[in-house]
Design a protein around this motif. Structure first.
Motif, mmCIF file in Angstrom:
data_model
loop_
_atom_site.group_PDB
_atom_site.id
_atom_site.type_symbol
_atom_site.label_atom_id
_atom_site.label_comp_id
_atom_site.label_asym_id
_atom_site.label_seq_id
_atom_site.Cartn_x
_atom_site.Cartn_y
_atom_site.Cartn_z
ATOM 1 N N ARG A 119 0.654 -1.175 0.111
ATOM 2 C CA ARG A 119 -0.070 0.084 -0.192
ATOM 3 C C ARG A 119 0.987 1.207 0.069
ATOM 4 N NH1 ARG A 119 -2.475 1.848 5.103
ATOM 5 N NH2 ARG A 119 -2.032 -0.454 5.741
ATOM 6 N N ASP A 120 0.419 2.373 -0.414
ATOM 7 C CA ASP A 120 1.063 3.447 -0.524
ATOM 8 C C ASP A 120 1.179 4.149 0.865
ATOM 9 O OD1 ASP A 120 2.822 5.753 -1.123
ATOM 10 O OD2 ASP A 120 0.983 6.714 -2.149
ATOM 11 N N ALA A 121 2.114 3.571 1.755
ATOM 12 C CA ALA A 121 1.940 4.130 3.249
ATOM 13 C C ALA A 121 3.436 3.450 3.595
ATOM 14 C CB ALA A 121 0.815 3.483 3.996
ATOM 15 N N PRO A 122 3.997 4.150 4.516
ATOM 16 C CA PRO A 122 5.307 3.754 5.200
ATOM 17 C C PRO A 122 5.161 2.580 6.045
ATOM 18 C CG PRO A 122 4.738 5.842 6.129
ATOM 19 C CD PRO A 122 3.716 5.357 4.942
ATOM 20 N N LEU A 123 6.237 1.789 6.120
ATOM 21 C CA LEU A 123 6.480 0.791 7.147
ATOM 22 C C LEU A 123 6.412 1.418 8.381
ATOM 23 C CD1 LEU A 123 8.389 -2.255 7.203
ATOM 24 C CD2 LEU A 123 9.294 -0.523 8.741
ATOM 25 N N PHE A 124 5.835 0.701 9.408
ATOM 26 C CA PHE A 124 5.994 1.371 10.953
ATOM 27 C C PHE A 124 6.218 0.498 11.889
ATOM 28 C CE2 PHE A 124 1.488 1.099 10.162
ATOM 29 C CZ PHE A 124 0.846 0.512 11.185
ATOM 30 N N PHE A 125 6.896 0.771 13.173
ATOM 31 C CA PHE A 125 6.941 -0.219 14.118
ATOM 32 C C PHE A 125 6.184 0.245 15.156
ATOM 33 C CE2 PHE A 125 11.683 -0.013 12.994
ATOM 34 C CZ PHE A 125 11.757 -0.884 12.060
#
Length: 148
Positions: A119-125
């Motif tokens: 998806r057009d969204a950044p990876l996150f922790f």
């Protein structure tokens, strides 16, 4: 083990950092911790997230704490952002920070092997437990990879 979840989204206070790893650890993290203390949002009250931008030419990383209301203007440079709701692959990593890169690579390999599209969204922790009083070998980080 990798699972697929629907992340509900999160309203966060974010300190956007661009620079070196040294600056992240020695400047940005202490500044964000000071903002959290001033706003009475310790990790046991407010979920901790990091938004990761791996394609940037320098370290690009947002330090985030979940908030319930608007983020007031402040001298720390902390702003309000939204981590978008949506389908994500999640991998739980237990261990020190320096091992996260390998875990992220394995999550991307899983995505490719399973034909999943980003998806057009950044990876996150999401930092489940970390910091003082917790051995780095016991740090728990959930890695979220946004999928279409």
């Amino acid at each position: 083990m990798i699972t697929i979840v629907h992340f509900p989204g999160a309203r966060v206070a974010a300190l956007e950092y661009r620079g070196t790893e040294h600056g992240l650890d020695n400047e940005a993290v202490p500044k964000f911790v000071a903002w959290r203390r001033e706003n009475k949002l310790p990790p046991n009250v407010s979920a901790t997230f990091n938004i990761v931008y791996p394609d940037a030419p320098e370290v690009r990383f947002d330090l985030c704490a979940e908030v319930q209301g608007p983020v007031a203007p402040n001298s720390y440079g902390v702003i309000e952002k939204q981590i978008a709701a949506g389908r994500c692959a999640v991998l739980r990593h237990v261990g020190p920070e320096h091992e996260l890169g390998a875990a992220v690579r394995s999550l991307h390999a899983w995505r490719e092997q399973n034909g999943e599209t980003l998806r057009d969204a950044p990876l996150f922790f999401q930092r489940v437990n970390f910091g003082p009083g917790v051995s780095p070998d016991a740090w728990i980080t959930d890695i979220y990879l946004p999928l279409a």
